[in-house]
Design a protein around this motif. Structure first.
Motif, PDB file in Angstrom:
ATOM      1  N   MET A  42       8.079 149.048  27.313  1.00 27.87           N
ATOM      2  CA  MET A  42       9.183 148.678  27.737  1.00 27.87           C
ATOM      3  C   MET A  42       9.614 147.255  26.714  1.00 27.87           C
ATOM      4  O   MET A  42       8.782 146.730  26.275  1.00 27.87           O
ATOM      5  N   HIS A  43      10.912 147.324  26.286  1.00 27.80           N
ATOM      6  CA  HIS A  43      11.307 146.420  25.649  1.00 27.80           C
ATOM      7  C   HIS A  43      11.553 145.273  25.978  1.00 27.80           C
ATOM      8  O   HIS A  43      12.167 144.941  27.076  1.00 27.80           O
ATOM      9  N   HIS A  44      11.118 144.198  25.404  1.00 30.93           N
ATOM     10  CA  HIS A  44      11.337 142.707  26.065  1.00 30.93           C
ATOM     11  C   HIS A  44      11.971 141.716  24.960  1.00 30.93           C
ATOM     12  O   HIS A  44      12.119 141.931  23.684  1.00 30.93           O
ATOM     13  N   THR A  45      13.103 140.969  25.651  1.00 32.60           N
ATOM     14  CA  THR A  45      13.882 140.127  24.852  1.00 32.60           C
ATOM     15  C   THR A  45      13.373 138.651  24.912  1.00 32.60           C
ATOM     16  O   THR A  45      12.992 138.345  26.103  1.00 32.60           O
ATOM     17  N   VAL A  46      13.437 138.024  23.906  1.00 27.43           N
ATOM     18  CA  VAL A  46      13.335 136.706  23.977  1.00 27.43           C
ATOM     19  C   VAL A  46      14.631 135.783  23.405  1.00 27.43           C
ATOM     20  O   VAL A  46      15.178 136.347  22.688  1.00 27.43           O
ATOM     21  N   VAL A  47      14.910 134.833  24.212  1.00 24.34           N
ATOM     22  CA  VAL A  47      16.118 134.013  24.015  1.00 24.34           C
ATOM     23  C   VAL A  47      15.818 132.658  23.756  1.00 24.34           C
ATOM     24  O   VAL A  47      15.210 132.065  24.808  1.00 24.34           O
ATOM     25  N   GLU A  48      15.932 132.291  22.327  1.00 18.24           N
ATOM     26  CA  GLU A  48      15.484 130.685  22.257  1.00 18.24           C
ATOM     27  C   GLU A  48      16.712 129.979  21.364  1.00 18.24           C
ATOM     28  O   GLU A  48      17.879 130.460  21.235  1.00 18.24           O
ATOM     29  N   ARG A  49      16.682 128.679  21.623  1.00 21.83           N
ATOM     30  CA  ARG A  49      17.677 127.673  21.548  1.00 21.83           C
ATOM     31  C   ARG A  49      16.834 126.570  21.142  1.00 21.83           C
ATOM     32  O   ARG A  49      16.117 125.795  21.841  1.00 21.83           O
ATOM     33  N   GLU A  50      17.209 126.035  19.676  1.00 22.90           N
ATOM     34  CA  GLU A  50      16.669 124.680  19.388  1.00 22.90           C
ATOM     35  C   GLU A  50      17.844 123.614  19.634  1.00 22.90           C
ATOM     36  O   GLU A  50      18.879 124.024  19.519  1.00 22.90           O
ATOM     37  N   LEU A  51      17.473 122.579  20.307  1.00 23.19           N
ATOM     38  CA  LEU A  51      18.384 121.434  20.744  1.00 23.19           C
ATOM     39  C   LEU A  51      17.639 120.033  20.696  1.00 23.19           C
ATOM     40  O   LEU A  51      16.693 120.092  20.527  1.00 23.19           O
ATOM     41  N   GLU A  52      18.600 119.001  20.564  1.00 22.79           N
ATOM     42  CA  GLU A  52      18.210 117.691  20.444  1.00 22.79           C
ATOM     43  C   GLU A  52      18.544 117.081  21.929  1.00 22.79           C
ATOM     44  O   GLU A  52      19.456 117.134  22.283  1.00 22.79           O
ATOM     45  N   LEU A  53      17.269 116.959  22.834  1.00 25.50           N
ATOM     46  CA  LEU A  53      17.344 116.326  23.950  1.00 25.50           C
ATOM     47  C   LEU A  53      17.153 114.584  23.583  1.00 25.50           C
ATOM     48  O   LEU A  53      17.023 114.204  22.532  1.00 25.50           O
ATOM     49  N   ARG A  54      17.689 113.906  24.636  1.00 25.58           N
ATOM     50  CA  ARG A  54      17.541 112.387  24.666  1.00 25.58           C
ATOM     51  C   ARG A  54      16.699 112.068  25.731  1.00 25.58           C
ATOM     52  O   ARG A  54      16.750 112.485  26.998  1.00 25.58           O
ATOM     53  N   LEU A  55      15.282 111.216  25.465  1.00 28.14           N
ATOM     54  CA  LEU A  55      14.465 110.883  26.182  1.00 28.14           C
ATOM     55  C   LEU A  55      15.093 109.416  26.783  1.00 28.14           C
ATOM     56  O   LEU A  55      15.480 108.457  26.032  1.00 28.14           O
ATOM     57  N   ILE A  56      15.405 109.399  28.016  1.00 27.72           N
ATOM     58  CA  ILE A  56      15.974 108.099  28.749  1.00 27.72           C
ATOM     59  C   ILE A  56      14.659 107.271  28.739  1.00 27.72           C
ATOM     60  O   ILE A  56      13.989 107.214  29.784  1.00 27.72           O
ATOM     61  N   LEU A  57      14.916 106.057  28.021  1.00 33.83           N
ATOM     62  CA  LEU A  57      13.785 105.160  28.315  1.00 33.83           C
ATOM     63  C   LEU A  57      14.359 103.902  29.373  1.00 33.83           C
ATOM     64  O   LEU A  57      13.643 103.344  29.873  1.00 33.83           O
TER      65      LEU A  57
END
Length: 137
Positions: free
Chosen positions: A1-16
């Motif tokens: 069975m073929h498996h798919t990977v969906v990825e995304r790099e992004l910048e989050l903000r850690l709220i201090l």
């Protein structure tokens, strides 16, 4: 069975605090062979990245309305005029409040939903194929 990977790099903000946040590089990952889960990897100032896994449905719902309880809560809001998604994560090691750009999260989620449409997740697990092989013996 073929498996798919969906990825995304992004910048989050850690709220201090209400006045202070810091950038946190992150990767959103979705694997069709684990169709109910999303994986978030945070690259913080530590030797090892921090990994979180939670329900894809929770993140989908959290883009539109507050949801979740316990370790993971997600809700939409506005920050400086931008639509964002907040993720509150709790663990024995501590708590974190992270802000993600709503448009980027939504676009990535749409790609995961195209890869494995809602309601078809069970078919990705290969349970029927495994049962067929087991019963054929």
């Amino acid at each position: 069975m073929h498996h798919t990977v969906v990825e995304r790099e992004l910048e989050l903000r850690l709220i201090l605090s209400p006045e202070r946040s810091v950038p946190v590089p992150a990767r959103l990952s979705y694997h069709s062979d684990d169709p109910y889960a999303v994986h978030v990897t945070f690259h913080i100032n530590s030797e090892q990245p921090v990994y979180w896994t939670f329900s894809r449905d929770l993140l989908v719902e959290g883009v539109f309305r507050p949801c979740g309880h316990g370790d993971v809560r997600v809700w939409p809001t506005k920050s400086e005029g931008r639509s964002v998604v907040l993720m509150a994560l709790s663990s024995p090691d501590g708590d974190a409040l992270l802000e993600a750009p709503a448009a980027q999260v939504s676009a990535w989620l749409e790609r995961t939903l195209r890869a494995v449409p809602p309601g078809t997740e069970g078919g990705q697990l290969g349970i029927d194929d495994a049962l067929d092989q087991l019963l054929a013996r």
